[in-house]
Scaffold this active site. Sequence first.
Site, mmCIF file in Angstrom:
data_model
loop_
_atom_site.group_PDB
_atom_site.id
_atom_site.type_symbol
_atom_site.label_atom_id
_atom_site.label_comp_id
_atom_site.label_asym_id
_atom_site.label_seq_id
_atom_site.Cartn_x
_atom_site.Cartn_y
_atom_site.Cartn_z
ATOM 1 N N ASN A 1 -6.222 1.222 9.931
ATOM 2 C CA ASN A 1 -7.288 1.367 10.994
ATOM 3 C C ASN A 1 -8.278 0.436 10.982
ATOM 4 O O ASN A 1 -9.615 0.505 11.036
ATOM 5 C CB ASN A 1 -8.010 2.689 10.596
ATOM 6 C CG ASN A 1 -7.238 4.052 10.892
ATOM 7 O OD1 ASN A 1 -6.479 4.085 12.019
ATOM 8 N ND2 ASN A 1 -7.483 5.018 10.325
ATOM 9 N N GLY B 1 0.771 -1.415 0.009
ATOM 10 C CA GLY B 1 -0.100 -0.102 -0.039
ATOM 11 C C GLY B 1 0.856 1.246 -0.023
ATOM 12 O O GLY B 1 1.341 1.467 1.052
ATOM 13 N N LEU B 2 0.919 2.004 -1.124
ATOM 14 C CA LEU B 2 1.753 3.013 -1.284
ATOM 15 C C LEU B 2 0.821 4.420 -1.538
ATOM 16 O O LEU B 2 1.114 5.121 -2.431
ATOM 17 C CB LEU B 2 2.588 2.791 -2.481
ATOM 18 C CG LEU B 2 3.582 1.766 -2.280
ATOM 19 C CD1 LEU B 2 4.540 1.450 -3.394
ATOM 20 C CD2 LEU B 2 4.389 1.954 -0.882
ATOM 21 N N ASN C 1 -8.595 8.158 17.776
ATOM 22 C CA ASN C 1 -9.382 9.080 16.821
ATOM 23 C C ASN C 1 -10.686 9.337 17.579
ATOM 24 O O ASN C 1 -11.132 10.494 17.052
ATOM 25 C CB ASN C 1 -9.498 8.086 15.741
ATOM 26 C CG ASN C 1 -8.410 7.622 14.737
ATOM 27 O OD1 ASN C 1 -7.226 8.144 15.299
ATOM 28 N ND2 ASN C 1 -8.740 7.553 13.747
ATOM 29 N N LYS D 1 -5.578 3.144 19.025
ATOM 30 C CA LYS D 1 -5.629 3.979 17.977
ATOM 31 C C LYS D 1 -7.074 4.419 17.821
ATOM 32 O O LYS D 1 -7.423 5.593 17.438
ATOM 33 C CB LYS D 1 -5.227 3.347 16.746
ATOM 34 C CG LYS D 1 -5.216 4.376 15.561
ATOM 35 C CD LYS D 1 -4.510 5.646 15.614
ATOM 36 C CE LYS D 1 -4.380 6.365 14.285
ATOM 37 N NZ LYS D 1 -5.555 6.387 13.490
ATOM 38 N N SER E 1 -0.608 7.108 13.825
ATOM 39 C CA SER E 1 -1.054 8.475 13.514
ATOM 40 C C SER E 1 0.087 9.431 13.057
ATOM 41 O O SER E 1 1.310 9.130 13.390
ATOM 42 C CB SER E 1 -1.480 9.167 14.775
ATOM 43 O OG SER E 1 -2.162 10.356 14.853
ATOM 44 N N ARG F 1 -0.945 7.752 0.724
ATOM 45 C CA ARG F 1 -0.346 9.111 1.227
ATOM 46 C C ARG F 1 0.274 8.493 2.734
ATOM 47 O O ARG F 1 1.568 8.917 2.821
ATOM 48 C CB ARG F 1 -1.600 9.875 1.830
ATOM 49 C CG ARG F 1 -2.181 10.420 0.510
ATOM 50 C CD ARG F 1 -3.479 11.516 0.985
ATOM 51 N NE ARG F 1 -4.488 10.578 1.430
ATOM 52 C CZ ARG F 1 -5.671 11.033 1.878
ATOM 53 N NH1 ARG F 1 -5.891 12.442 1.900
ATOM 54 N NH2 ARG F 1 -6.481 10.294 2.329
ATOM 55 N N GLU G 1 -9.734 12.735 19.095
ATOM 56 C CA GLU G 1 -9.478 13.612 17.836
ATOM 57 C C GLU G 1 -10.908 14.111 17.458
ATOM 58 O O GLU G 1 -10.740 15.411 17.349
ATOM 59 C CB GLU G 1 -8.966 12.860 16.801
ATOM 60 C CG GLU G 1 -8.568 13.766 15.494
ATOM 61 C CD GLU G 1 -7.988 12.695 14.395
ATOM 62 O OE1 GLU G 1 -8.720 12.615 13.413
ATOM 63 O OE2 GLU G 1 -7.054 12.275 14.586
ATOM 64 N N TYR G 2 -11.827 13.444 17.469
ATOM 65 C CA TYR G 2 -13.159 13.932 17.177
ATOM 66 C C TYR G 2 -13.622 14.963 18.050
ATOM 67 O O TYR G 2 -14.181 16.112 17.245
ATOM 68 C CB TYR G 2 -14.213 12.766 16.998
ATOM 69 C CG TYR G 2 -14.324 11.807 15.806
ATOM 70 C CD1 TYR G 2 -13.259 11.489 15.160
ATOM 71 C CD2 TYR G 2 -15.451 11.451 15.598
ATOM 72 C CE1 TYR G 2 -13.096 10.631 14.218
ATOM 73 C CE2 TYR G 2 -15.847 10.368 14.512
ATOM 74 C CZ TYR G 2 -14.530 10.086 13.746
ATOM 75 O OH TYR G 2 -14.496 9.321 12.650
#
Length: 284
Positions: A81, A3-4, A161, A157, A107, A6, A164-165
């Site tokens: 995730n 998986g390349l 998140n 994680k 993250s 972002r 983070e919300y």
Amino acid sequence: MVGLGRMGSGMTERLTRAGHEVRTYDPNVPSTAGSLAELAAQLEPPRHVWLMIPAGEITENAVRELLRVLEPGDAIVDGGNSNFRDSQRRAAEGAERGIHFVDVGVSGGIWGLKEGFALMAGGDREPIGRLRPIFEALAPEGGYAHVGPSGAGHFVKMVHNGVEYGLMQAYAEGFDLMQASEFDLDLAAIAELWRHGSVVRSWLLDLLARALHEDPGLEGIKGYVEDSGEGRWTVEQAVENAVPLHVITAALYARFASRQEESFSAKVNAALRNQFGGHAVRHD
């Protein structure tokens, strides 16, 4: 590295800069391998294959194929995730074949290449110990930890998140109130001010200041906020464990509300006011 996108491309570049030799597979971009089987053949045992691909069916298929092409002693690392329950199950399936499974919450987003990635690892000590040079290359100083057994990395994680919300929603509401006030406030300047010495300074505030500097009124952005699943899982775990998550739950619902062109619940409220009190309603 599988998986390349972002994140995966940034992690690959950071590892390469640190002197590590990385083999890659992504069917959508140039890679060193044309398949997972070819990728496995390019690695020397014990192999370590790090997945940075979307959670769900894509990850499930990749893990199942890797369990077929890898050998006992090798390790699969899931840095996406994924739901922590899926990671627990995959670790058990891997153990049956003598293949390690390590779940790593990652993250850092698109800034990880420059700033480093925060890594939350779950799994057995032996494969995580072998991966320490990789963790050290990817993370900033103090930015990685073995947080617990299989599933713990993705659980931590998930909660990260959810937090983070809540933080994002608090900033959003505060700046919304300032934007609507009687004062002609320079929101970009205020965000910049708060970055220095304020108790609410954070990296999220740094990013907000940057966004407001580029587009002070955020005119180029529609107020439509997606959620990628972790917030929902966090709230589901809160219900399961009877832990009140007032802020995180409200932040999740705010994202749902942002995606409604017209709120049916608001229509119900308007209809009820009209029915019991004769209050006027607006028609399309």
